[in-house]
Design a protein around this motif. Structure first.
Motif, PDB file in Angstrom:
ATOM      1  N   ASP A  83       0.832  -1.211   0.000  1.00  0.00           N
ATOM      2  CA  ASP A  83       0.000   0.000   0.000  1.00  0.00           C
ATOM      3  C   ASP A  83       0.863   1.256   0.000  1.00  0.00           C
ATOM      4  N   LEU A  84       2.007   1.185   0.653  1.00  0.00           N
ATOM      5  CA  LEU A  84       2.940   2.312   0.655  1.00  0.00           C
ATOM      6  C   LEU A  84       4.353   1.775   0.849  1.00  0.00           C
ATOM      7  N   VAL A  85       5.339   2.618   0.515  1.00  0.00           N
ATOM      8  CA  VAL A  85       6.741   2.220   0.630  1.00  0.00           C
ATOM      9  C   VAL A  85       7.460   3.223   1.523  1.00  0.00           C
ATOM     10  N   VAL A  86       8.092   2.730   2.583  1.00  0.00           N
ATOM     11  CA  VAL A  86       8.926   3.581   3.444  1.00  0.00           C
ATOM     12  C   VAL A  86      10.276   2.870   3.516  1.00  0.00           C
ATOM     13  N   ALA A  87      11.159   3.169   2.573  1.00  0.00           N
ATOM     14  CA  ALA A  87      12.315   2.301   2.360  1.00  0.00           C
ATOM     15  C   ALA A  87      13.501   3.081   1.801  1.00  0.00           C
ATOM     16  N   THR A  88      13.993   4.042   2.562  1.00  0.00           N
ATOM     17  CA  THR A  88      15.143   4.870   2.126  1.00  0.00           C
ATOM     18  C   THR A  88      14.961   5.282   0.665  1.00  0.00           C
ATOM     19  N   TYR A  89      13.745   5.698   0.332  1.00  0.00           N
ATOM     20  CA  TYR A  89      13.299   5.848  -1.062  1.00  0.00           C
ATOM     21  C   TYR A  89      13.459   7.307  -1.490  1.00  0.00           C
ATOM     22  N   SER A  90      14.513   7.587  -2.266  1.00  0.00           N
ATOM     23  CA  SER A  90      14.768   8.975  -2.670  1.00  0.00           C
ATOM     24  C   SER A  90      13.724   9.462  -3.673  1.00  0.00           C
ATOM     25  N   ILE A  91      13.266  10.680  -3.444  1.00  0.00           N
ATOM     26  CA  ILE A  91      12.319  11.321  -4.377  1.00  0.00           C
ATOM     27  C   ILE A  91      13.114  11.762  -5.606  1.00  0.00           C
ATOM     28  N   THR A  92      12.747  11.268  -6.783  1.00  0.00           N
ATOM     29  CA  THR A  92      13.404  11.733  -8.017  1.00  0.00           C
ATOM     30  C   THR A  92      12.330  11.974  -9.079  1.00  0.00           C
ATOM     31  N   ASP A  93      12.668  12.824 -10.058  1.00  0.00           N
ATOM     32  CA  ASP A  93      11.712  13.107 -11.136  1.00  0.00           C
ATOM     33  C   ASP A  93      11.422  11.852 -11.942  1.00  0.00           C
ATOM     34  N   LYS A  94      12.461  11.037 -12.145  1.00  0.00           N
ATOM     35  CA  LYS A  94      12.259   9.813 -12.933  1.00  0.00           C
ATOM     36  C   LYS A  94      11.258   8.882 -12.231  1.00  0.00           C
ATOM     37  N   ARG A  95      11.423   8.710 -10.930  1.00  0.00           N
ATOM     38  CA  ARG A  95      10.503   7.834 -10.187  1.00  0.00           C
ATOM     39  C   ARG A  95       9.098   8.423 -10.144  1.00  0.00           C
ATOM     40  N   LYS A  96       9.020   9.760 -10.152  1.00  0.00           N
ATOM     41  CA  LYS A  96       7.695  10.389 -10.087  1.00  0.00           C
ATOM     42  C   LYS A  96       6.864  10.104 -11.341  1.00  0.00           C
ATOM     43  N   GLN A  97       7.501   9.592 -12.397  1.00  0.00           N
ATOM     44  CA  GLN A  97       6.721   9.203 -13.577  1.00  0.00           C
ATOM     45  C   GLN A  97       5.923   7.926 -13.290  1.00  0.00           C
ATOM     46  N   GLN A  98       6.349   7.167 -12.261  1.00  0.00           N
ATOM     47  CA  GLN A  98       5.677   5.894 -11.969  1.00  0.00           C
ATOM     48  C   GLN A  98       4.943   5.866 -10.632  1.00  0.00           C
ATOM     49  N   VAL A  99       5.395   6.686  -9.676  1.00  0.00           N
ATOM     50  CA  VAL A  99       4.783   6.667  -8.339  1.00  0.00           C
ATOM     51  C   VAL A  99       4.592   8.100  -7.851  1.00  0.00           C
ATOM     52  N   SER A 100       3.794   8.264  -6.800  1.00  0.00           N
ATOM     53  CA  SER A 100       3.697   9.571  -6.129  1.00  0.00           C
ATOM     54  C   SER A 100       4.443   9.486  -4.804  1.00  0.00           C
ATOM     55  N   PHE A 101       4.921  10.633  -4.352  1.00  0.00           N
ATOM     56  CA  PHE A 101       5.649  10.673  -3.083  1.00  0.00           C
ATOM     57  C   PHE A 101       4.970  11.633  -2.115  1.00  0.00           C
ATOM     58  N   ALA A 102       5.029  11.303  -0.815  1.00  0.00           N
ATOM     59  CA  ALA A 102       4.749  12.271   0.253  1.00  0.00           C
ATOM     60  C   ALA A 102       6.093  12.554   0.923  1.00  0.00           C
ATOM     61  N   GLY A 103       6.174  13.660   1.649  1.00  0.00           N
ATOM     62  CA  GLY A 103       7.423  13.993   2.334  1.00  0.00           C
ATOM     63  C   GLY A 103       8.148  15.150   1.677  1.00  0.00           C
ATOM     64  N   PRO A 104       9.479  15.214   1.796  1.00  0.00           N
ATOM     65  CA  PRO A 104      10.369  14.208   2.387  1.00  0.00           C
ATOM     66  C   PRO A 104      10.300  14.204   3.917  1.00  0.00           C
ATOM     67  N   TYR A 105      10.756  13.066   4.504  1.00  0.00           N
ATOM     68  CA  TYR A 105      10.811  12.987   5.968  1.00  0.00           C
ATOM     69  C   TYR A 105      12.246  12.912   6.471  1.00  0.00           C
ATOM     70  N   PHE A 106      13.235  12.868   5.531  1.00  0.00           N
ATOM     71  CA  PHE A 106      14.643  12.792   5.947  1.00  0.00           C
ATOM     72  C   PHE A 106      15.499  13.126   4.729  1.00  0.00           C
ATOM     73  N   VAL A 107      16.625  13.803   4.967  1.00  0.00           N
ATOM     74  CA  VAL A 107      17.530  14.126   3.853  1.00  0.00           C
ATOM     75  C   VAL A 107      18.946  13.677   4.205  1.00  0.00           C
ATOM     76  N   THR A 108      19.587  12.999   3.264  1.00  0.00           N
ATOM     77  CA  THR A 108      20.964  12.553   3.448  1.00  0.00           C
ATOM     78  C   THR A 108      21.695  12.738   2.113  1.00  0.00           C
ATOM     79  N   GLY A 109      22.854  12.123   1.932  1.00  0.00           N
ATOM     80  CA  GLY A 109      23.585  12.254   0.669  1.00  0.00           C
ATOM     81  C   GLY A 109      24.407  11.007   0.394  1.00  0.00           C
TER      82      GLY A 109
END
Ligand code: GLU
Length: 276
Positions: free
Chosen positions: A102-128
């Motif tokens: 139903d949802l994914v909470v898995a160190t999942y970086s928000i990217t434009d490419k991924r946004k073509q396939q899924v929607s994101f809420a957040g972000p809830y954490f930022v790293t590099g």
């Protein structure tokens, strides 16, 4: 007559498989699925210390697990009504699209490419993105010192993509399905470095402090989002609200300190929520 009654009963049974309380469709918005189904299947990682990892007694623990549990609770679903589903980086989009989670909470970086396939809420954490290396390789300080060396990452990650896009000429990329395999290969001298997000690498370095260290010069920005089925704007809003509440109640900082604190990763402030 009896046959007609039987046929009517069969018809009712067939048509009501997808109706009535507790029955939800994968295309319903997340809050509807949570409310009517009183259950959520959440995609998480099983191999990320501090974020989401199995404990010795078989539970899952970590910051991502706490964020997911908090969101589920805000949607009216108690922890004992959550099914944890292992999702690997290469399967996060397909697990969402197929309805496996139903949802994914898995160190999942928000990217434009991924946004073509899924929607994101957040972000809830930022790293590099960073490097994990052996203590016996003091000369590896960043990606530019990896010329001719073997670098391990996991397929389907932004980390592996970055290596392919920017360093492929000089670096030999080795891909394994899980970070635990990369770390084993690093300890066995089969690769020279592991690359992914600094917060993940810090967890592995903390498990082997006498052997491994994080280079400590992040070279990307990774904003962790909660993955939802594409177009679920109602779900996005509800999850954003849950994250805001987790931050304002102090639960976000408390979980971060308890789960990420022990690795000595510098604890950041909560990021501004941008996905809506
Ligand atoms: N956060 C990065 C990604 O979404 C890399 C870490 C990972 O999730 O494996 O690809």
């Amino acid at each position: 007559m009896r046959l007609r009654a039987l046929l009517a009963a069969v018809f009712l049974l067939v048509t009501c498989v997808s109706c009535g309380s507790g029955q939800v469709s994968k295309d319903d918005p997340l809050p509807t699925r949570a409310r009517d189904g009183d259950h959520l299947t959440i995609g998480v990682r099983f191999d990320v210390p501090g974020l989401s990892q199995r404990t010795l007694d078989g539970r899952l623990a970590g910051f991502d697990v706490d964020v997911a549990t908090y969101i589920a609770h805000e949607l009216g679903v108690d922890a004992d009504r959550i099914t944890w589903h292992e999702t690997t980086p290469a399967h996060r989009e397909t697990d969402l699209a197929s309805g496996a989670v139903d949802l994914v909470v898995a160190t999942y970086s928000i990217t434009d490419k991924r946004k073509q396939q899924v929607s994101f809420a957040g972000p809830y954490f930022v790293t590099g993105q960073d490097l994990l290396v052996r203590l016996t390789s003091p000369d590896i300080t960043g990606p530019e010192s990896l010329n001719g060396r073997r670098l391990c990452s996991v397929p389907g990650t932004t980390s592996a993509q970055m290596v392919k896009d920017k360093f492929a000429q000089a670096v030999q990329l080795v891909e394994y399905p899980r970070y635990t395999d990369c770390v084993t290969a690093l300890l066995a001298n089969q690769v020279d470095a592991v690359t992914t997000d600094a917060v993940i690498l810090a967890g592995y370095a903390a498990q082997n402090p006498e052997l491994l260290r994080v280079a400590g010069r992040p070279f990307s920005t990774e904003r962790y989002g909660v993955g939802l089925r594409k177009g679920d704007t109602e779900g996005q809003r509800a999850v954003d609200d849950a994250i805001r509440k987790m931050v304002s109640s102090g639960a976000w900082a408390k979980s971060l300190a308890a789960n990420i604190g022990p690795s000595n990763y510098p604890l950041p402030k909560p990021p501004e929520i941008t996905e809506q």
